[in-house]
Every structure is written in structure tokens, then in C-alpha cells.
Design an enzyme around this catalytic site. Structure first.
Site, PDB file in Angstrom:
ATOM      1  N   ASN A  13       0.873  -1.182   0.000  1.00  0.00           N
ATOM      2  CA  ASN A  13       0.000   0.000   0.000  1.00  0.00           C
ATOM      3  C   ASN A  13       0.905   1.225   0.000  1.00  0.00           C
ATOM      4  OD1 ASN A  13      -1.771   2.077   0.474  1.00  0.00           O
ATOM      5  ND2 ASN A  13      -2.333   1.429   2.552  1.00  0.00           N
ATOM      6  N   TRP A  14       0.965   1.870  -1.153  1.00  0.00           N
ATOM      7  CA  TRP A  14       1.887   3.014  -1.281  1.00  0.00           C
ATOM      8  C   TRP A  14       1.372   4.281  -0.610  1.00  0.00           C
ATOM      9  CZ3 TRP A  14       3.201   2.367  -7.233  1.00  0.00           C
ATOM     10  CH2 TRP A  14       4.143   1.339  -7.374  1.00  0.00           C
ATOM     11  N   LYS A  15       0.112   4.287  -0.229  1.00  0.00           N
ATOM     12  CA  LYS A  15      -0.480   5.494   0.367  1.00  0.00           C
ATOM     13  C   LYS A  15      -0.238   6.683  -0.584  1.00  0.00           C
ATOM     14  CE  LYS A  15      -0.112   3.240   4.790  1.00  0.00           C
ATOM     15  NZ  LYS A  15       0.032   3.298   6.247  1.00  0.00           N
ATOM     16  N   HIS A  98      -9.565   1.663   5.316  1.00  0.00           N
ATOM     17  CA  HIS A  98      -8.242   1.746   5.957  1.00  0.00           C
ATOM     18  C   HIS A  98      -8.341   2.661   7.185  1.00  0.00           C
ATOM     19  CE1 HIS A  98      -4.041   2.667   6.637  1.00  0.00           C
ATOM     20  NE2 HIS A  98      -3.761   1.571   5.950  1.00  0.00           N
ATOM     21  N   GLU A 100      -6.538   4.913   8.291  1.00  0.00           N
ATOM     22  CA  GLU A 100      -6.245   6.336   8.034  1.00  0.00           C
ATOM     23  C   GLU A 100      -7.478   7.038   7.483  1.00  0.00           C
ATOM     24  OE1 GLU A 100      -2.729   5.686   5.689  1.00  0.00           O
ATOM     25  OE2 GLU A 100      -1.675   5.022   7.482  1.00  0.00           O
ATOM     26  N   GLU A 170      -5.446  -4.781  10.570  1.00  0.00           N
ATOM     27  CA  GLU A 170      -4.410  -3.763  10.740  1.00  0.00           C
ATOM     28  C   GLU A 170      -4.630  -3.049  12.071  1.00  0.00           C
ATOM     29  OE1 GLU A 170      -2.403  -2.584   6.856  1.00  0.00           O
ATOM     30  OE2 GLU A 170      -4.097  -1.256   7.072  1.00  0.00           O
ATOM     31  N   GLY A 176       2.766   2.187  10.976  1.00  0.00           N
ATOM     32  CA  GLY A 176       3.735   3.276  10.899  1.00  0.00           C
ATOM     33  C   GLY A 176       4.486   3.528  12.188  1.00  0.00           C
ATOM     34  N   SER A 216       3.513  -2.181  10.240  1.00  0.00           N
ATOM     35  CA  SER A 216       4.971  -2.267  10.432  1.00  0.00           C
ATOM     36  C   SER A 216       5.570  -3.597   9.964  1.00  0.00           C
ATOM     37  CB  SER A 216       5.355  -1.977  11.887  1.00  0.00           C
ATOM     38  OG  SER A 216       4.992  -0.647  12.225  1.00  0.00           O
ATOM     39  N   GLY A 237       2.866  -1.252   4.257  1.00  0.00           N
ATOM     40  CA  GLY A 237       2.883   0.179   3.997  1.00  0.00           C
ATOM     41  C   GLY A 237       4.286   0.668   3.676  1.00  0.00           C
ATOM     42  N   GLY A 238       4.937   1.292   4.656  1.00  0.00           N
ATOM     43  CA  GLY A 238       6.240   1.937   4.458  1.00  0.00           C
ATOM     44  C   GLY A 238       7.281   1.071   3.751  1.00  0.00           C
TER      45      GLY A 238
HETATM   46  P1  13P Z   1       3.065   0.388   7.690  1.00  0.00           P
HETATM   47  O1  13P Z   1       3.528  -0.902   7.055  1.00  0.00           O
HETATM   48  O2  13P Z   1       3.822   1.583   7.195  1.00  0.00           O
HETATM   49  O3  13P Z   1       2.981   0.273   9.165  1.00  0.00           O
HETATM   50  O4  13P Z   1       1.557   0.628   7.150  1.00  0.00           O
HETATM   51  C1  13P Z   1       0.661  -0.422   7.203  1.00  0.00           C
HETATM   52  C2  13P Z   1      -0.529  -0.047   6.452  1.00  0.00           C
HETATM   53  O5  13P Z   1      -1.254   0.876   6.813  1.00  0.00           O
HETATM   54  C3  13P Z   1      -0.833  -0.801   5.225  1.00  0.00           C
HETATM   55  O6  13P Z   1      -2.099  -0.528   4.747  1.00  0.00           O
END
Ligand code: 13P
Length: 253
Positions: A13-15, A98, A100, A170, A176, A216, A237-238
Site C-alpha cells: 500500500n503506497w499510500k 483503511h 487512516e 491492521e 507506521g 509495520s 505500507g512503508g
Molecule cells: P506500515 O507498514 O507503514 O505500518 O503501514 C501499514 C498499512 O497501513 C498498510 O495498509
């Protein structure tokens, strides 16, 4: 360990990251790895890169998807993007709910449910994200929160549809933060989610659904998470922003 009955699904997930050029270069680098990997590899990309990434990934095994979708089909909704539009741009799936979006854009379960149904109606695969906050976990309410988000998100969805979906666990406190949940904690939560699906939609739906963990995920913890019996994949994510680290994770499958 007994052989898994279905392939694990690892999605990056590149956000809100990557230009079209950056996205295309990433896909070109990922293709040969995805081609020989036993997992299904996917990327949830920004709307702006969807069409270009889908074209680039056309002949590869890489699943391309969006990170959000409108709950409406069309209309005077400035700035929104519909399920038919993302399908037209080449998406095979979309993330829904999600944390966020729930936290920063105030998305409610009822909207999340409409989004799931919009995707299913056009033949796209929803990735329904659920997870508890740290305060909810510490007060002993984690299962209650997961059950509520799961049942509300899947309200009116058939067992056959659930069987083809992805549910991403999640925990908000792990996103994050570099503090991934432990493999044992993830297994416990996934077993609970699967048991809720058995209770609500039956065993076939629970066997078919893909349960991903996100929060993470990194090269150093991916293998331990993927080895859990109820972990059918990861949402990264990251660590999916760098081709090298995402490949390292994919290769842990
Ligand atoms: P991180 O891997 O950066 O913690 O993010 C997870 C995420 O929100 C994937 O959708």
C-alpha cells in the site's frame, strides 16, 4: 506444517506516494520476482498511477488496485472516484476502510459497507481493513471492535462474495510505528476473525477469504508473520515504498 490450500497474497500500500514514472519503474523491477513467487503480489497505488501501473503490469502476475473508492455510483461528488472508474483504469481490487480513512476522513462503518458493495457490484475485489486502536486493545475491547467492523463492513454481503474477498487486520497501534504485532498476537486475532466469518457466513466463506496482516511489516518480521496458520498474506505500507525491501518481504513467502 501442512501445505496451504491457497496462495498467500502480499500487497504493498503506497499510500500518498510515487509519481507515474516512479510507479512504472517499481513495477518493472518487481515483475520478475512476482513471476517466480508462490505468493500473489499486489500493489495498491494512487489513483493517478492506476492506469499506467495496470498497463505496465498487464502481462505480469501483479495485481493492481486502488486505495479507496466512492460509496456512490456517480453524480455531483467533486473529487470522488467510483468503482466503475477504477475498474476502467485497470484495478482488480481496492482497499476499503483503511484506518487512516476512518481516522482522518471520518469514514463510518456504513460508508465502508457501501464501498464494499460498490466494488462487488462491478466485479472488483474489496480488501476490507479492520483493526483496533491501542486504547481499545488496552481496555480489552479488541475482539468487540473487530467483530463490529467486520459485521458492519460485510452487512448484506453473501457467503460466496465473502469467500472471494480479502480482510486485512491492521491494528492501528502497529501502523507506521515500527511496532508490529507479534506473530502470536496476529494469529490470535486472525483465528478470532475467521471464527466470526464461520459464524456469520459459514465454513466455505471462512476457508476462501484471505486474511492479511498489516502494521509495520518489514523484511525482518515478515517470515514469522507469514508462517502463522491463519495468516494468508500481508498488507505492507512503508516497507513497500522501496523495491528492495518489498522484494525481500515477498521472497519470505
Ligand atoms: P506500515 O507498514 O507503514 O505500518 O503501514 C501499514 C498499512 O497501513 C498498510 O495498509
Amino acid at each position: 506444517m501442512k501445505a496451504r490450500s491457497k496462495a498467500q497474497v502480499i500487497i504493498g500500500n503506497w499510500k500518498m506516494n510515487k509519481t507515474i514514472a516512479e510507479a512504472k519503474a517499481f513495477v518493472a523491477g518487481l515483475e520478475p520476482v512476482a513471476a517466480k513467487c508462490s505468493a500473489v503480489v499486489g500493489l495498491a497505488v494512487p489513483f493517478t498511477a492506476l492506469s499506467a501501473v495496470a498497463a505496465e503490469a498487464h502481462r505480469s502476475k501483479i495485481l493492481v488496485g486502488a486505495q479507496n473508492v466512492s460509496e456512490a455510483d456517480n453524480g455531483a461528488l467533486t473529487g470522488e472516484i467510483s468503482s466503475r472508474m477504477i475498474k476502467d483504469a485497470g484495478a482488480a481490487f481496492a482497499l476499503v476502510g483503511h484506518s487512516e480513512r476512518r481516522r482522518d476522513f471520518h469514514e463510518q462503518d456504513v460508508q465502508v459497507n457501501l464501498k464494499v458493495k460498490r466494488l462487488l457490484a462491478v466485479g472488483l475485489r474489496p480488501v476490507l481493513c479492520i483493526g483496533e486502536t491501542l486504547a481499545q486493545r488496552e481496555s480489552g475491547a479488541a475482539h468487540e471492535v473487530l467483530a463490529k467492523q467486520l459485521h458492519a463492513g460485510l452487512n448484506g454481503v453473501t457467503a460466496e462474495q465473502v469467500a472471494g474477498m480479502i480482510i486485512a487486520y491492521e491494528p492501528v497501534w502497529a501502523i507506521g510505528t515500527s511496532k508490529a504485532a507479534t506473530p502470536a498476537d496476529v494469529q490470535e486475532a486472525h483465528a478470532f476473525i475467521r471464527s466470526e466469518i464461520v459464524a456469520g457466513w459459514g465454513k466455505e466463506a471462512a476457508d476462501g477469504v484471505v486474511l492479511q496482516y498489516g502494521g509495520s511489516v518489514a523484511p525482518h518480521n515478515a517470515a514469522g508473520l507469514l508462517s502463522q496458520p491463519d495468516v494468508d498474506g500481508l498488507l505492507v505500507g512503508g516497507a513497500s515504498l522501496s523495491l528492495e525491501s518489498f522484494i525481500e518481504i515477498v521472497e519470505k513467502n
